[in-house]
Scaffold this motif. Structure first.
Motif, short mmCIF file in Angstrom:
data_model
loop_
_atom_site.label_atom_id
_atom_site.label_comp_id
_atom_site.label_asym_id
_atom_site.label_seq_id
_atom_site.Cartn_x
_atom_site.Cartn_y
_atom_site.Cartn_z
N GLY A 16 -45.16 51.93 53.78
CA GLY A 16 -45.94 51.12 52.87
C GLY A 16 -46.26 49.78 53.46
N LYS A 17 -46.92 48.98 52.67
CA LYS A 17 -47.28 47.63 53.08
C LYS A 17 -46.69 46.66 52.07
N GLY A 18 -45.90 45.71 52.55
CA GLY A 18 -45.26 44.76 51.66
C GLY A 18 -43.96 45.33 51.10
N LEU A 40 -46.98 55.07 65.31
CA LEU A 40 -46.83 54.23 64.11
C LEU A 40 -45.51 53.47 64.13
N LEU A 41 -44.43 54.12 64.56
CA LEU A 41 -43.13 53.46 64.67
C LEU A 41 -43.17 52.34 65.71
N GLU A 42 -43.81 52.59 66.84
CA GLU A 42 -43.93 51.56 67.89
C GLU A 42 -44.75 50.37 67.40
N GLN A 43 -45.81 50.66 66.66
CA GLN A 43 -46.66 49.59 66.11
C GLN A 43 -45.85 48.73 65.14
N TYR A 48 -42.76 43.85 63.59
CA TYR A 48 -41.59 43.33 62.90
C TYR A 48 -40.33 43.30 63.73
N GLY A 49 -40.36 43.85 64.94
CA GLY A 49 -39.16 43.93 65.78
C GLY A 49 -38.31 45.12 65.35
N TYR A 50 -37.31 45.42 66.16
CA TYR A 50 -36.41 46.52 65.84
C TYR A 50 -35.39 46.03 64.83
N LYS A 56 -38.96 52.01 59.35
CA LYS A 56 -40.03 51.48 58.51
C LYS A 56 -41.36 51.62 59.23
N ILE A 57 -42.35 52.08 58.48
CA ILE A 57 -43.70 52.20 59.02
C ILE A 57 -44.64 51.46 58.09
#
Length: 74
Positions: A16-18, A40-43, A48-50, A56-57
């Motif tokens: 999600g977003k937010g 998507l996970l890499e993006q 946001y960093g690891y 989280k996606i």
């Protein structure tokens, strides 16, 4: 009754977003390795960093479900 904490062969992912719009979606281990999901996970990691905890996606949940649907039907 609360949703099972773990499902054999699945990984929980927050999508999600937010903070308010996050939805937990259970993804098969096979699908989590799909190139589109990895991208998507890499993006999200770049943005946001690891982080510890759930994956989280940052993607609209409905769009993510459509991506999963396409992965699962192949």
């Amino acid at each position: 009754m609360e949703e099972a904490r773990s499902r054999r062969g699945y990984v929980p992912v927050l999508v999600g977003k937010g903070k308010e719009g996050m939805e937990k979606i259970w993804v098969t281990i096979k699908a989590i390795q799909h190139q589109t999901i990895v991208e998507l996970l890499e993006q999200s990691a770049k943005e946001y960093g690891y982080q510890n905890g759930l994956l989280k996606i940052t993607c609209d949940a409905d769009k993510f479900k459509a991506i999963l649907h396409n992965i699962y039907k192949k």
